[in-house]
Scaffold this motif. Structure first.
Motif, PDB file in Angstrom:
ATOM      1  N   ASP C   7      27.674   4.356  -1.293  1.00  9.31           N
ATOM      2  CA  ASP C   7      28.832   4.051  -1.646  1.00  9.31           C
ATOM      3  C   ASP C   7      29.604   3.179  -0.474  1.00  9.31           C
ATOM      4  O   ASP C   7      28.917   2.968   0.526  1.00  9.31           O
ATOM      5  CB  ASP C   7      30.020   5.217  -1.522  1.00  9.31           C
ATOM      6  N   VAL C   8      30.781   2.424  -0.693  1.00 12.10           N
ATOM      7  CA  VAL C   8      31.417   1.418   0.306  1.00 12.10           C
ATOM      8  C   VAL C   8      31.503   2.171   1.555  1.00 12.10           C
ATOM      9  O   VAL C   8      31.122   1.422   2.772  1.00 12.10           O
ATOM     10  CB  VAL C   8      32.404   0.925  -0.220  1.00 12.10           C
ATOM     11  N   VAL C   9      32.037   3.463   1.770  1.00  7.82           N
ATOM     12  CA  VAL C   9      32.313   3.822   2.997  1.00  7.82           C
ATOM     13  C   VAL C   9      31.187   4.031   3.811  1.00  7.82           C
ATOM     14  O   VAL C   9      31.042   3.835   4.789  1.00  7.82           O
ATOM     15  CB  VAL C   9      33.151   5.353   2.961  1.00  7.82           C
ATOM     16  N   THR C  10      30.065   4.639   3.165  1.00  7.49           N
ATOM     17  CA  THR C  10      28.871   4.915   3.919  1.00  7.49           C
ATOM     18  C   THR C  10      28.172   3.597   4.444  1.00  7.49           C
ATOM     19  O   THR C  10      27.633   3.605   5.488  1.00  7.49           O
ATOM     20  CB  THR C  10      27.689   5.587   2.940  1.00  7.49           C
ATOM     21  N   VAL C  11      28.341   2.589   3.380  1.00  8.75           N
ATOM     22  CA  VAL C  11      27.646   1.222   3.932  1.00  8.75           C
ATOM     23  C   VAL C  11      28.378   0.874   5.220  1.00  8.75           C
ATOM     24  O   VAL C  11      27.816   0.416   5.916  1.00  8.75           O
ATOM     25  CB  VAL C  11      27.860   0.145   2.587  1.00  8.75           C
ATOM     26  N   CYS C  12      29.833   1.002   5.231  1.00  7.98           N
ATOM     27  CA  CYS C  12      30.609   0.429   6.119  1.00  7.98           C
ATOM     28  C   CYS C  12      30.167   1.133   7.386  1.00  7.98           C
ATOM     29  O   CYS C  12      30.097   0.641   8.612  1.00  7.98           O
ATOM     30  CB  CYS C  12      32.180   0.758   5.949  1.00  7.98           C
ATOM     31  N   PHE C  53      39.244  -2.935  10.017  1.00  9.14           N
ATOM     32  CA  PHE C  53      39.608  -4.106   9.094  1.00  9.14           C
ATOM     33  C   PHE C  53      38.477  -5.107   8.952  1.00  9.14           C
ATOM     34  O   PHE C  53      37.964  -5.398   7.776  1.00  9.14           O
ATOM     35  CB  PHE C  53      40.991  -4.704   9.726  1.00  9.14           C
ATOM     36  N   GLY C  54      37.821  -5.493  10.181  1.00 12.75           N
ATOM     37  CA  GLY C  54      36.786  -6.585  10.090  1.00 12.75           C
ATOM     38  C   GLY C  54      35.557  -6.126   9.422  1.00 12.75           C
ATOM     39  O   GLY C  54      34.930  -6.717   8.813  1.00 12.75           O
ATOM     40  N   LEU C  55      35.280  -4.720   9.684  1.00 11.39           N
ATOM     41  CA  LEU C  55      34.235  -4.205   9.310  1.00 11.39           C
ATOM     42  C   LEU C  55      34.191  -3.900   7.540  1.00 11.39           C
ATOM     43  O   LEU C  55      33.235  -4.227   6.866  1.00 11.39           O
ATOM     44  CB  LEU C  55      33.842  -2.835   9.786  1.00 11.39           C
ATOM     45  N   VAL C  56      35.453  -3.607   7.226  1.00 13.02           N
ATOM     46  CA  VAL C  56      35.713  -3.628   5.735  1.00 13.02           C
ATOM     47  C   VAL C  56      35.544  -4.916   4.939  1.00 13.02           C
ATOM     48  O   VAL C  56      35.038  -5.127   3.883  1.00 13.02           O
ATOM     49  CB  VAL C  56      36.833  -2.686   5.228  1.00 13.02           C
ATOM     50  N   VAL C  57      36.199  -5.802   5.796  1.00 10.10           N
ATOM     51  CA  VAL C  57      36.160  -7.136   5.098  1.00 10.10           C
ATOM     52  C   VAL C  57      34.709  -7.775   4.859  1.00 10.10           C
ATOM     53  O   VAL C  57      34.390  -8.322   3.801  1.00 10.10           O
ATOM     54  CB  VAL C  57      37.279  -8.139   5.748  1.00 10.10           C
ATOM     55  N   ALA C  58      34.128  -7.771   5.981  1.00  9.36           N
ATOM     56  CA  ALA C  58      32.751  -8.372   6.091  1.00  9.36           C
ATOM     57  C   ALA C  58      31.867  -7.741   5.172  1.00  9.36           C
ATOM     58  O   ALA C  58      30.976  -8.247   4.482  1.00  9.36           O
ATOM     59  CB  ALA C  58      32.114  -8.006   7.462  1.00  9.36           C
ATOM     60  N   THR C  59      32.119  -6.399   4.928  1.00 10.80           N
ATOM     61  CA  THR C  59      31.236  -5.357   4.044  1.00 10.80           C
ATOM     62  C   THR C  59      31.368  -5.867   2.615  1.00 10.80           C
ATOM     63  O   THR C  59      30.391  -5.917   1.681  1.00 10.80           O
ATOM     64  CB  THR C  59      31.410  -4.020   4.337  1.00 10.80           C
ATOM     65  N   LEU C  60      32.779  -6.134   2.218  1.00 12.45           N
ATOM     66  CA  LEU C  60      33.104  -6.335   0.942  1.00 12.45           C
ATOM     67  C   LEU C  60      32.901  -7.889   0.696  1.00 12.45           C
ATOM     68  O   LEU C  60      32.215  -8.194  -0.545  1.00 12.45           O
ATOM     69  CB  LEU C  60      34.666  -6.302   0.823  1.00 12.45           C
ATOM     70  N   LEU C  65      29.042 -11.182  -2.659  1.00 14.65           N
ATOM     71  CA  LEU C  65      28.185 -12.216  -2.378  1.00 14.65           C
ATOM     72  C   LEU C  65      26.800 -12.085  -2.804  1.00 14.65           C
ATOM     73  O   LEU C  65      26.029 -12.760  -3.165  1.00 14.65           O
ATOM     74  CB  LEU C  65      28.032 -13.082  -0.913  1.00 14.65           C
ATOM     75  N   ASN C  66      26.546 -10.727  -2.429  1.00 15.40           N
ATOM     76  CA  ASN C  66      25.176 -10.224  -2.269  1.00 15.40           C
ATOM     77  C   ASN C  66      24.956  -8.865  -2.749  1.00 15.40           C
ATOM     78  O   ASN C  66      24.300  -8.189  -2.192  1.00 15.40           O
ATOM     79  CB  ASN C  66      24.856 -10.145  -0.532  1.00 15.40           C
ATOM     80  N   HIS C  67      25.238  -8.704  -3.909  1.00 17.72           N
ATOM     81  CA  HIS C  67      25.704  -7.182  -4.263  1.00 17.72           C
ATOM     82  C   HIS C  67      24.557  -6.314  -4.094  1.00 17.72           C
ATOM     83  O   HIS C  67      24.841  -5.296  -3.782  1.00 17.72           O
ATOM     84  CB  HIS C  67      26.498  -7.215  -5.638  1.00 17.72           C
ATOM     85  N   ASP C  68      23.345  -6.837  -4.399  1.00 17.25           N
ATOM     86  CA  ASP C  68      22.321  -5.537  -4.560  1.00 17.25           C
ATOM     87  C   ASP C  68      21.158  -5.649  -3.774  1.00 17.25           C
ATOM     88  O   ASP C  68      20.325  -5.067  -3.889  1.00 17.25           O
ATOM     89  CB  ASP C  68      21.737  -5.808  -5.938  1.00 17.25           C
ATOM     90  N   GLN C  69      21.700  -6.209  -2.742  1.00 18.17           N
ATOM     91  CA  GLN C  69      20.516  -6.674  -1.535  1.00 18.17           C
ATOM     92  C   GLN C  69      20.347  -5.374  -0.511  1.00 18.17           C
ATOM     93  O   GLN C  69      21.306  -4.931  -0.267  1.00 18.17           O
ATOM     94  CB  GLN C  69      20.617  -7.771  -0.780  1.00 18.17           C
ATOM     95  N   ALA C  70      18.952  -4.937  -0.214  1.00 17.66           N
ATOM     96  CA  ALA C  70      19.002  -3.849   0.728  1.00 17.66           C
ATOM     97  C   ALA C  70      19.697  -3.970   2.054  1.00 17.66           C
ATOM     98  O   ALA C  70      20.213  -3.008   2.786  1.00 17.66           O
ATOM     99  CB  ALA C  70      17.477  -3.596   0.847  1.00 17.66           C
ATOM    100  N   ALA C  71      19.416  -5.186   2.561  1.00 15.50           N
ATOM    101  CA  ALA C  71      20.266  -5.631   3.697  1.00 15.50           C
ATOM    102  C   ALA C  71      21.530  -5.024   3.890  1.00 15.50           C
ATOM    103  O   ALA C  71      22.227  -4.675   4.730  1.00 15.50           O
ATOM    104  CB  ALA C  71      19.983  -7.073   4.217  1.00 15.50           C
ATOM    105  N   LEU C  76      23.838  -4.323   7.349  1.00 21.57           N
ATOM    106  CA  LEU C  76      23.520  -5.457   8.411  1.00 21.57           C
ATOM    107  C   LEU C  76      24.323  -6.531   8.030  1.00 21.57           C
ATOM    108  O   LEU C  76      24.679  -7.616   8.996  1.00 21.57           O
ATOM    109  CB  LEU C  76      21.988  -6.135   8.088  1.00 21.57           C
ATOM    110  N   TYR C  77      25.240  -6.583   6.954  1.00 21.15           N
ATOM    111  CA  TYR C  77      26.288  -7.625   7.225  1.00 21.15           C
ATOM    112  C   TYR C  77      27.731  -7.148   7.469  1.00 21.15           C
ATOM    113  O   TYR C  77      28.665  -7.810   7.107  1.00 21.15           O
ATOM    114  CB  TYR C  77      26.431  -8.049   5.476  1.00 21.15           C
TER     115      TYR C  77
END
Lengths: 330, 330, 330
Positions: C7-12, C53-60, C65-71, C76-77
């Motif tokens: 989920d987005v929170v975990t990825v962030c 805010f920077g973390l969330v914007v960069a992750t979104l 751009l890159n929706h399904d990549q492991a990275a 890492l983004y």
């Protein structure tokens, strides 16, 4: 000009066209007319002479070094020399050392274009674009001691706007006719010109070569203008078109030339264009103490980043694009 | 020295030789003699000690990290450390922190040489050459706070030329004996030396290793001198050899070492050599406010461009050259 | 958090963890707590808000751009955007243009992370790491005109040390409690924080994710402290942890994350860590006239060199490492 002609004049004109990514001698012809028009306005003909001289020297150097390659015939070894000649003649008063600098700088720009093609384009797919021009023009300007404000005679300090409410700081938004002038100057400043009429002639040349590229150029100019106004950039610089020329190139390069246009690519190009306006502001601050002009460095930096990331973010698009099949851009 | 010896001393001497691209312990020996001669002239022995210390540390670091590779035995991991030691000792007065800086800088120069070999040489065919030295010496000088004019004691301010018409601005061209001094100082300044005799000893060392390289070095020095005089560069800097040392390296690298000599390559090297003089002038202007010496940065930049473009312009020449078969240059 | 959640929170949160190379949402959580603790100490919450805010914007942006990549799922983004937001909020007072800059800078940091991955990581094996952050934060700070000392309110000027003998220049070595503070501040300053407690919380987060990485971080902090004291760096900067944060990252990256730990690699990492302290001193001198903060540039430069040279010096080690199997670092 129907059957693909490869005489030196045609190759040179294609080189002029390539400043705006157009492999078109007709567009190149109109771009030179635009430069000449600005020379006529300012009565400063050394800029037109410098541009043509740089274009010819760079093209001849490429023909000597690289005589049979398609890239040379497409004009890809001419535009950096043309811009180098134009920039040097804009910032240095006519003198023997100016013409020596243009000849040397234009010839070296051809080598640098080859180096960028070998290092960036061949394996990375990143076009060198005007990177060689920025590097060589900075070095030649610093080497000739031209570290300071431009040769005054070549700059029209906004004629006919003595009573502008926007420039005077009274109105936050320029008047309608001023907006139109900014729109065209944003395009003209790619050639370091302050003439709105020159900008219109250039846009006409792009239309003849590719209507999609012309739409991108116009959109880039409009977006840059809106950003610069919203972010309250310096009114004099906004009016002179100095916040717009790099974004115009970014919009064309990222939106049309080096990626295949789509809604997703258009959003990507919009982000790149807005970023270019901010990077322009950054370079204005960072270059001021050095005394060198920013040139198209903000475009080069942002475009390199956005095109370098293409294989990561736009896998399905493929590495080549139809516009530059015969180019080191491919 | 007939049968290829690989003891540490020989490897170190080859490292000294590689400053001028010569994989020759004899040439390296003469180069160290040239540095010692200049120390004798200035009674400043820390420069010779710094050069030897840097050379030894860098070579030992390479043997530790990289013990069995041909490149190390060829001296290719020694010359950047030698130049780093020499430059630090030239610009910083002897002190414990000087020797610490040389040891650290020389060891890191070995890592940087490996990094440049991996990134530039392996896939691009661009030799790292003195790039690591320029990067590391700049960082160490700035880190140690040596941002300003060099350690005065190590500079001979043109002894014996108090009444020079050229230096006094009366004559546009130096006298014959001054021209000879400039010719040899242009070579000596690669090692940051102002002694014309040192320059002659260095040229002798190059002759022993490769007469073609010596011709290129001499031609580079002469071309740089002519350019600097025609372009009316600052007489004191011209007399000190400061417009010539980077062009000497460019002429050797582009004309003989990294491309196969031919008429076309000679013209290409001539263009590169003239460009290096102008880039030297540019770096003088750009580095002055920072307070760091230019070092061989103009050579590095121009050589990288001209060698990077080799696959575009000199396809038939092939990727390797006979002089550096065992090197990361190949 | 046992089964790999995306989920987005975990990825962030993983993105926050990646600032210290940890693909761990728990570590990321603790890092955000550390930032919040410093905000609590200084009563300046815009830094925490900017980081998130920077973390969330960069992750979104990466998900778009890159929706399904492991990275992207590994975070890492996210970390470059988080650091960009944190740095901008540290050096710029809260205002609409601050938040616009963070949004734009974070989105562009995602593109830059992709560009660095394509150019450096894919073929060279060099991780982009915080390189995109340094580039984008410098450009945004210059573009917004934030060229000068940091926003005063966000800096605790060493509270509780008014009578320090070390700071007063009386004692050459800080007292024991001061040494402990420096040790933890060296870690906290990676997030531009001056709170020793924050540094302790961060180290705790690293311990939870990887005890070897924590040992490397602690060793890096200790080595940097010893170097800065032996080399007699400016006491105020040493006390604030400004000589230690880049070396902490270097020690972790070279000693554990991007090379397989061994005695030889530990010595290599020690050399890199000591070099980073000197490069920090160099950047302090070189960046001062520009008025931009050094950020993690010394780490980025030294790490790039030491990791780029890996194929030359550590052939047997192989190109991948266990910690970043799914990352563009591999």
């Amino acid at each position: 000009m129907k059957a693909k002609s490869n005489d030196v004049v045609t190759v040179c004109l294609r080189g002029a066209g390539q400043v705006f990514f157009m492999e078109s001698a007709l567009a190149g012809c109109l771009f030179i007319v635009a430069i000449a028009y600005a020379s006529h306005e300012t009565a400063q003909w050394s800029t037109t002479a410098g541009a043509v001289f740089g274009l010819v020297v760079a093209t001849l150097a490429a023909l000597w070094l690289n005589h049979d390659q398609a890239a040379t015939r497409s004009g890809l070894y001419g535009f950096n020399g043309m811009l180098t000649g134009l920039a040097l003649a804009t910032f240095v008063a006519p003198s023997p050392s100016l013409w020596f600098s243009i000849a040397l700088g234009a010839a070296v720009s051809t080598v640098a274009t080859g180096a960028f093609a070998a290092v960036l384009t061949k394996t990375r797919g990143i076009p060198g674009s005007t990177g060689p021009f920025v590097l060589i023009a900075w070095l030649m300007l610093a080497g000739i001691g031209a570290v300071g404000p431009p040769n005054a005679a070549s700059v029209v300090l906004l004629p006919g706007h003595p009573a502008s409410a926007y420039l005077g700081g009274v109105a936050p938004i320029p008047a309608a006719d001023e907006l139109l002038q900014i729109f065209f100057r944003n395009i003209a400043q790619v050639f370091l010109l302050e003439s709105a009429v020159s900008g219109a002639i250039i846009l006409l040349g792009i239309v003849f070569a590719s209507w999609r590229a012309a739409v991108a150029a116009a959109a880039g100019s409009a977006v840059a203008m809106i950003c610069a106004l919203v972010l309250q950039m310096d009114p004099v610089m906004v009016m002179r078109g100095l916040y717009g020329f790099s974004p115009v190139l970014t919009a064309m390069a990222v939106g049309v030339v080096f990626l295949r246009t789509s809604v997703r690519v258009a959003a990507y190009a919009l982000l790149a264009t807005v970023a270019t306006v901010c990077v322009q502001a950054a370079f204005n601050v960072l270059m001021a103490p050095i005394g060198l002009p920013v040139l198209t460095a903000p475009y080069v930096l942002v475009m390199y980043l956005f095109v370098a990331a293409k294989p990561i973010f736009f896998l399905a698009v493929g590495g080549t694009d139809s516009m530059h099949k015969t180019s080191p851009h491919a």
